[in-house]
Each structure stands twice: as structure tokens, then as C-alpha cells.
Design a protein around this motif. Structure first.
Motif, short mmCIF file in Angstrom:
data_model
loop_
_atom_site.label_atom_id
_atom_site.label_comp_id
_atom_site.label_asym_id
_atom_site.label_seq_id
_atom_site.Cartn_x
_atom_site.Cartn_y
_atom_site.Cartn_z
N MET A 100 0.86 -0.97 -0.15
CA MET A 100 -0.08 0.04 0.07
C MET A 100 0.94 1.03 0.09
O MET A 100 1.92 1.29 0.58
N ILE A 101 0.52 2.42 -0.60
CA ILE A 101 1.19 3.54 -0.84
C ILE A 101 1.01 4.36 0.48
O ILE A 101 -0.19 4.47 1.01
N GLN A 102 2.13 4.89 1.01
CA GLN A 102 1.71 5.81 2.14
C GLN A 102 1.60 7.28 1.73
O GLN A 102 2.47 7.56 0.76
N ALA A 103 0.91 8.22 2.44
CA ALA A 103 0.79 9.63 2.20
C ALA A 103 0.99 10.28 3.46
O ALA A 103 0.66 9.89 4.47
N LYS A 104 1.62 11.56 3.30
CA LYS A 104 1.72 12.53 4.65
C LYS A 104 0.70 13.65 4.30
O LYS A 104 0.77 14.11 3.21
N PHE A 105 -0.10 13.76 5.22
CA PHE A 105 -0.84 15.20 5.40
C PHE A 105 -0.95 15.57 6.79
O PHE A 105 -0.52 15.08 7.70
N SER A 106 -1.59 16.79 6.75
CA SER A 106 -1.81 17.44 8.06
C SER A 106 -3.07 17.53 8.58
O SER A 106 -4.20 17.44 7.65
N LEU A 107 -3.67 17.43 9.67
CA LEU A 107 -4.81 17.13 10.38
C LEU A 107 -5.00 18.40 11.22
O LEU A 107 -4.09 18.54 11.95
N GLU A 108 -6.32 18.62 11.82
CA GLU A 108 -6.67 19.43 12.77
C GLU A 108 -6.59 18.47 14.08
O GLU A 108 -6.61 17.31 14.13
N GLU A 109 -6.59 19.10 15.11
CA GLU A 109 -6.66 18.67 16.49
C GLU A 109 -7.79 17.68 16.63
O GLU A 109 -7.80 16.48 17.26
N SER A 110 -9.01 18.06 16.33
CA SER A 110 -10.12 17.37 16.33
C SER A 110 -9.94 16.15 15.31
O SER A 110 -10.77 14.98 16.00
N HIS A 111 -9.63 16.15 14.24
CA HIS A 111 -9.43 14.84 13.33
C HIS A 111 -8.61 13.86 14.24
O HIS A 111 -8.70 12.72 14.28
N ILE A 112 -7.33 14.20 15.05
CA ILE A 112 -6.51 13.27 15.73
C ILE A 112 -7.30 12.71 16.72
O ILE A 112 -7.31 11.56 17.18
N GLN A 113 -8.01 13.62 17.58
CA GLN A 113 -8.69 12.98 18.55
C GLN A 113 -9.72 11.87 18.04
O GLN A 113 -10.00 10.86 18.60
N PHE A 114 -10.40 12.14 16.82
CA PHE A 114 -11.24 10.96 16.43
C PHE A 114 -10.36 9.98 15.88
O PHE A 114 -10.97 8.73 16.37
N LEU A 115 -9.50 10.03 15.50
CA LEU A 115 -8.57 8.88 15.07
C LEU A 115 -8.30 7.96 16.15
O LEU A 115 -8.03 6.83 16.27
N GLU A 116 -7.95 8.85 17.56
CA GLU A 116 -7.75 7.97 18.52
C GLU A 116 -8.73 7.21 18.99
O GLU A 116 -8.46 6.06 19.92
N GLN A 117 -10.01 7.52 18.65
CA GLN A 117 -11.13 6.77 19.25
C GLN A 117 -11.67 5.74 18.11
O GLN A 117 -12.47 5.10 18.29
N ARG A 118 -10.54 5.38 17.27
CA ARG A 118 -11.12 4.66 16.14
C ARG A 118 -11.76 3.20 16.58
O ARG A 118 -12.50 2.57 15.81
N LYS A 119 -11.24 2.64 17.47
CA LYS A 119 -11.67 1.21 18.06
C LYS A 119 -12.90 1.32 18.51
O LYS A 119 -13.70 0.45 18.38
N GLN A 120 -13.49 2.35 18.94
CA GLN A 120 -14.82 2.52 19.53
C GLN A 120 -15.88 2.38 18.43
O GLN A 120 -16.95 2.01 18.47
N TYR A 121 -15.08 2.67 17.14
CA TYR A 121 -16.04 2.44 15.89
C TYR A 121 -15.87 1.44 15.04
O TYR A 121 -16.41 1.41 13.85
N GLY A 122 -15.31 0.52 15.39
CA GLY A 122 -14.81 -0.79 14.70
C GLY A 122 -13.77 -0.59 13.75
O GLY A 122 -13.80 -1.34 13.04
N PHE A 123 -12.83 0.43 13.86
CA PHE A 123 -11.72 0.57 12.80
C PHE A 123 -10.75 -0.09 13.42
O PHE A 123 -10.26 0.11 14.52
N LYS A 124 -9.76 -0.81 12.77
CA LYS A 124 -8.63 -1.63 13.17
C LYS A 124 -7.31 -0.62 13.31
O LYS A 124 -6.60 -0.88 14.15
N ASP A 125 -7.36 0.44 12.56
CA ASP A 125 -6.20 1.49 12.61
C ASP A 125 -6.46 2.78 12.35
O ASP A 125 -7.89 2.94 11.43
N LYS A 126 -5.84 3.50 12.25
CA LYS A 126 -5.77 5.06 11.76
C LYS A 126 -6.25 5.14 10.37
O LYS A 126 -7.04 5.58 9.68
N SER A 127 -5.23 4.23 9.32
CA SER A 127 -5.44 4.19 8.00
C SER A 127 -6.71 3.58 7.51
O SER A 127 -7.23 4.04 6.49
#
Length: 77
Positions: free
Chosen positions: A1-28
Motif C-alpha cells: 500500500m502507498i503511504q501519504a503524508k498530510f496535516s490534520l486538525e486536533e479534532s481529527h486526531i482525537q477522532f482517529l484516537e477513538q477509532r476502535k470504538q467505531y470498529g476500525f482496526k487502525d488509523k489508516s
């Protein structure tokens, strides 16, 4: 898989940290799913816009209405 680098707002990071609560295996997985949903929504929007344009054209074009009505009258029921 290809990797990409991008910037996120703090609210996006907080959501990504809660990924397991929504059933996602990882941030990607979250990002891929979000992009898939965005892509599908944009396609639906283009389709709606196209349908609206066709409908507007149809309403203004008597000849198109006439051949459509003729074709429909010959359609088996």
C-alpha cells in the motif's frame, strides 16, 4: 500500500484516537473509509446534477418530449 503524508486538525486526531470504538482496526482504515465515502458522495452529487440538467433540458425541449412520449406509447405494458 502507498503511504501519504498530510496535516490534520486536533479534532481529527482525537477522532482517529477513538477509532476502535467505531470498529476500525487502525488509523489508516478510518482514512480509507472516509475517502471511500467522500468519493461515493461526490459521484452521487455529479449524478444528481446531471439528472437535473437532463430534466431541465427535457422540460424546455418540445421535440425531445414528443419523441419520448412516442417511444413510451410503443413500450410494452
Amino acid at each position: 500500500m502507498i503511504q501519504a503524508k498530510f496535516s490534520l486538525e486536533e479534532s481529527h486526531i482525537q477522532f482517529l484516537e477513538q477509532r476502535k470504538q467505531y470498529g476500525f482496526k487502525d488509523k489508516s482504515d478510518v482514512v480509507r473509509t472516509a475517502l471511500d465515502h467522500l468519493h461515493a458522495e461526490l459521484a452521487r452529487q455529479r449524478l444528481r446534477e446531471s439528472a437535473d440538467l437532463y430534466a431541465e433540458t427535457y422540460e424546455k425541449d418540445d421535440e425531445t418530449q414528443e419523441w419520448t412520449d412516442t417511444a413510451l406509447s410503443k413500450w410494452p405494458t
